[in-house]
Design an enzyme around this catalytic site. Sequence first.
Site, PDB file in Angstrom:
ATOM      1  N   ARG A 151      13.497 -11.476   5.052  1.00 38.01           N
ATOM      2  CA  ARG A 151      12.263 -11.628   5.874  1.00 38.01           C
ATOM      3  C   ARG A 151      11.768 -10.318   6.473  1.00 38.01           C
ATOM      4  O   ARG A 151      10.995 -10.322   7.421  1.00 38.01           O
ATOM      5  CB  ARG A 151      12.457 -12.679   6.977  1.00 38.01           C
ATOM      6  CG  ARG A 151      12.834 -14.045   6.450  1.00 38.01           C
ATOM      7  CD  ARG A 151      12.550 -15.127   7.475  1.00 38.01           C
ATOM      8  NE  ARG A 151      12.963 -16.409   6.949  1.00 38.01           N
ATOM      9  CZ  ARG A 151      14.154 -16.955   7.179  1.00 38.01           C
ATOM     10  NH1 ARG A 151      15.036 -16.338   7.959  1.00 38.01           N
ATOM     11  NH2 ARG A 151      14.455 -18.115   6.659  1.00 38.01           N
ATOM     12  N   LYS A 195      -0.453  -1.959   2.164  1.00 40.25           N
ATOM     13  CA  LYS A 195      -0.689  -2.967   1.123  1.00 40.25           C
ATOM     14  C   LYS A 195       0.454  -2.878   0.116  1.00 40.25           C
ATOM     15  O   LYS A 195       0.704  -1.802  -0.446  1.00 40.25           O
ATOM     16  CB  LYS A 195      -2.015  -2.731   0.404  1.00 40.25           C
ATOM     17  CG  LYS A 195      -3.212  -3.244   1.174  1.00 40.25           C
ATOM     18  CD  LYS A 195      -4.447  -3.214   0.305  1.00 40.25           C
ATOM     19  CE  LYS A 195      -5.653  -3.749   1.035  1.00 40.25           C
ATOM     20  NZ  LYS A 195      -6.886  -3.625   0.238  1.00 40.25           N
ATOM     21  N   GLU A 247      -9.315   8.579  -6.607  1.00 45.09           N
ATOM     22  CA  GLU A 247      -9.266   7.971  -5.263  1.00 45.09           C
ATOM     23  C   GLU A 247      -9.733   8.974  -4.208  1.00 45.09           C
ATOM     24  O   GLU A 247     -10.276   8.585  -3.169  1.00 45.09           O
ATOM     25  CB  GLU A 247      -7.851   7.465  -4.944  1.00 45.09           C
ATOM     26  CG  GLU A 247      -7.308   6.409  -5.910  1.00 45.09           C
ATOM     27  CD  GLU A 247      -7.772   4.977  -5.622  1.00 45.09           C
ATOM     28  OE1 GLU A 247      -8.727   4.793  -4.837  1.00 45.09           O
ATOM     29  OE2 GLU A 247      -7.181   4.039  -6.216  1.00 45.09           O
ATOM     30  N   LYS A 302      -8.269   7.467   5.351  1.00 49.70           N
ATOM     31  CA  LYS A 302      -7.610   6.174   5.165  1.00 49.70           C
ATOM     32  C   LYS A 302      -6.994   5.681   6.466  1.00 49.70           C
ATOM     33  O   LYS A 302      -7.094   4.506   6.808  1.00 49.70           O
ATOM     34  CB  LYS A 302      -6.546   6.254   4.070  1.00 49.70           C
ATOM     35  CG  LYS A 302      -5.872   4.889   3.875  1.00 49.70           C
ATOM     36  CD  LYS A 302      -5.636   4.492   2.483  1.00 49.70           C
ATOM     37  CE  LYS A 302      -5.169   3.043   2.418  1.00 49.70           C
ATOM     38  NZ  LYS A 302      -4.669   2.658   1.117  1.00 49.70           N
ATOM     39  N   GLU A 327      -8.037  -6.034   6.371  1.00 53.98           N
ATOM     40  CA  GLU A 327      -9.235  -6.128   5.535  1.00 53.98           C
ATOM     41  C   GLU A 327     -10.115  -7.322   5.857  1.00 53.98           C
ATOM     42  O   GLU A 327     -10.455  -8.136   5.012  1.00 53.98           O
ATOM     43  CB  GLU A 327      -8.842  -6.134   4.041  1.00 53.98           C
ATOM     44  CG  GLU A 327     -10.015  -5.747   3.156  1.00 53.98           C
ATOM     45  CD  GLU A 327      -9.610  -5.496   1.717  1.00 53.98           C
ATOM     46  OE1 GLU A 327      -8.653  -4.747   1.476  1.00 53.98           O
ATOM     47  OE2 GLU A 327     -10.268  -6.067   0.840  1.00 53.98           O
ATOM     48  N   ARG A 385     -12.261  -2.205   5.835  1.00 54.27           N
ATOM     49  CA  ARG A 385     -11.243  -1.789   4.857  1.00 54.27           C
ATOM     50  C   ARG A 385     -11.660  -2.128   3.434  1.00 54.27           C
ATOM     51  O   ARG A 385     -11.224  -1.475   2.486  1.00 54.27           O
ATOM     52  CB  ARG A 385      -9.876  -2.405   5.197  1.00 54.27           C
ATOM     53  CG  ARG A 385      -8.789  -1.866   4.277  1.00 54.27           C
ATOM     54  CD  ARG A 385      -7.380  -2.109   4.765  1.00 54.27           C
ATOM     55  NE  ARG A 385      -6.442  -1.530   3.814  1.00 54.27           N
ATOM     56  CZ  ARG A 385      -5.151  -1.416   3.993  1.00 54.27           C
ATOM     57  NH1 ARG A 385      -4.609  -1.840   5.125  1.00 54.27           N
ATOM     58  NH2 ARG A 385      -4.368  -0.891   3.070  1.00 54.27           N
ATOM     59  N   ASN A 401     -12.068  -0.444  -1.417  1.00 55.69           N
ATOM     60  CA  ASN A 401     -12.022  -1.047  -2.744  1.00 55.69           C
ATOM     61  C   ASN A 401     -13.224  -0.676  -3.602  1.00 55.69           C
ATOM     62  O   ASN A 401     -13.468  -1.298  -4.639  1.00 55.69           O
ATOM     63  CB  ASN A 401     -11.927  -2.566  -2.636  1.00 55.69           C
ATOM     64  CG  ASN A 401     -10.497  -3.005  -2.494  1.00 55.69           C
ATOM     65  OD1 ASN A 401      -9.633  -2.538  -3.221  1.00 55.69           O
ATOM     66  ND2 ASN A 401     -10.245  -3.869  -1.538  1.00 55.69           N
ATOM     67  N   HIS A 453     -13.059  -0.735  -7.326  1.00 58.16           N
ATOM     68  CA  HIS A 453     -11.840  -1.462  -7.698  1.00 58.16           C
ATOM     69  C   HIS A 453     -12.119  -2.846  -8.282  1.00 58.16           C
ATOM     70  O   HIS A 453     -11.319  -3.357  -9.059  1.00 58.16           O
ATOM     71  CB  HIS A 453     -10.906  -1.592  -6.490  1.00 58.16           C
ATOM     72  CG  HIS A 453     -10.220  -0.306  -6.119  1.00 58.16           C
ATOM     73  ND1 HIS A 453     -10.903   0.847  -5.828  1.00 58.16           N
ATOM     74  CD2 HIS A 453      -8.897   0.014  -6.003  1.00 58.16           C
ATOM     75  CE1 HIS A 453     -10.037   1.818  -5.534  1.00 58.16           C
ATOM     76  NE2 HIS A 453      -8.820   1.334  -5.642  1.00 58.16           N
ATOM     77  N   HIS A 497     -10.200  -3.138 -11.455  1.00 57.05           N
ATOM     78  CA  HIS A 497      -9.114  -4.102 -11.669  1.00 57.05           C
ATOM     79  C   HIS A 497      -9.403  -4.980 -12.885  1.00 57.05           C
ATOM     80  O   HIS A 497      -8.482  -5.360 -13.623  1.00 57.05           O
ATOM     81  CB  HIS A 497      -8.924  -4.972 -10.423  1.00 57.05           C
ATOM     82  CG  HIS A 497      -8.252  -4.255  -9.281  1.00 57.05           C
ATOM     83  ND1 HIS A 497      -8.242  -4.737  -7.993  1.00 57.05           N
ATOM     84  CD2 HIS A 497      -7.569  -3.083  -9.235  1.00 57.05           C
ATOM     85  CE1 HIS A 497      -7.577  -3.891  -7.203  1.00 57.05           C
ATOM     86  NE2 HIS A 497      -7.168  -2.882  -7.936  1.00 57.05           N
ATOM     87  N   HIS A 543      -4.540   3.393 -13.412  1.00 53.28           N
ATOM     88  CA  HIS A 543      -5.298   2.776 -12.318  1.00 53.28           C
ATOM     89  C   HIS A 543      -6.464   3.675 -11.881  1.00 53.28           C
ATOM     90  O   HIS A 543      -7.606   3.214 -11.742  1.00 53.28           O
ATOM     91  CB  HIS A 543      -4.360   2.511 -11.142  1.00 53.28           C
ATOM     92  CG  HIS A 543      -5.046   2.000  -9.922  1.00 53.28           C
ATOM     93  ND1 HIS A 543      -5.574   0.726  -9.835  1.00 53.28           N
ATOM     94  CD2 HIS A 543      -5.326   2.598  -8.727  1.00 53.28           C
ATOM     95  CE1 HIS A 543      -6.135   0.569  -8.644  1.00 53.28           C
ATOM     96  NE2 HIS A 543      -6.001   1.685  -7.955  1.00 53.28           N
TER      97      HIS A 543
END
Length: 367
Positions: free
Chosen positions: A124, A146, A188, A230, A240, A244, A248, A251, A255, A268
């Site tokens: 956990r 993330k 990026e 960032k 987000e 935030r 993306n 992206h 993606h 990527h």
Amino acid sequence: MSTQHCTLQVELGDRSYPIHIGPGLLARGDLIARHLPQPKAFIVCNDTVAPLYMQTLRNALVQAGVQSEPVILPDGEDHKDWRTLAEIYDALLSRHAERKTALIALGGGVIGDITGFAAATYQRGAPFVQIPTTLLAQVDSSVGGKTAINHPLGKNMIGAFYQPLLVLADTDTLKTLPARELSAGIAEVIKYGLIGDAPFFEWLEHNVERLLAGDADALTYAIEQSCRNKARVVAADEREQGVRAHLNFGHTFGHAIEAGLGFGVWLHGEAVAAGMAIAVRVSRRMGLVDDHLVERTLALLARARLPVLGPGLGAGRYLQLMGHDKKVEAGRTRYVLLRGLGEAFVTADVSQETLHLVLEGEGVDAG
Ligand code: NAD
Ligand code: GLY
């Protein structure tokens, strides 16, 4: 050992943490040890990076009084999945890692993301440290918490927000990075300029060749400025709910490219570059930006040796893949677009006609 490094802070209340950036930091076990709840750690790495940097890090940790054990995973985006995640759990359990034993990610974004998710879920929540060794990971993925693995139907679909205790970006590690990976990281970096930092975009227009040549001062400045951007966004919107999402930019299309071609076919950063090129063209078709900004964006991406056209998957396939995007709300895909240099915003109001025109025409490689 160099002591010349800069430290930024991600401000998240009692979960705030430092980002150390500079040369020679892999030898600074002391910077890591002071954050660990017990003097024991598992270093998760892959079979490309481990021969380069594992021993240096382990030696530095021993000097700081920390015992470590390596966990070596196969290299590649196509291994960022539940099978590889299970390999981490198997190693931790069979070698008796405790809840307070730290997991240290040593590698690029793939290692950082999967190790972070293992740390978020092992007993956990175990302590977690990011030691990024690619430009992409140093400017983006190691910061902000993330963590994720891929699912065959979508990129980063299984994951958690889980912040590290610190980020240690040793800029010397970039000396062994292949040129194609360096370019992927620059994608990026360019993103930060486009979404919210026009002066940084202009600096990149003057300095991108220095980055490609591995100029240490230019790379350090680009990493610091990216992390500053960032850290500010993450502090304002960790989970987000708003701003935030601007991170993306490119992206949603990117993606789709990664999943559509199969994970690992395009890097990527390459997919993000083509995604940003598509997004600025969509912005122009909607009358939000002028030709000049589109030309500047495409020119900078091309100079960074990045693609400015997506693969011709077909508009229908792009739309289907983007239907799995994490920004989808009430069944509607939301897009990050520009209304000027440094001015990103999110909207679901993009017509099918515009998307078809770009994804069947000017935005993709027809050949
Ligand atoms: P990567 O982790 O696959 O690393 C790229 C390649 O470089 C790999 O082959 C790796 O073994 C090798 N490598 C790493 N460091 C090296 C070094 N110093 N010298 C030589 N080779 C080295 O790819 P990446 O571009 O670092 O990261 C991409 C991943 O990051 C994607 O999975 C993406 O989804 C994720 N990502 C996450 C976030 C986030 O916020 N968590 C943000 C952006 C990207
Ligand atoms: N790379 C996107 C984010 O961290 O939000």
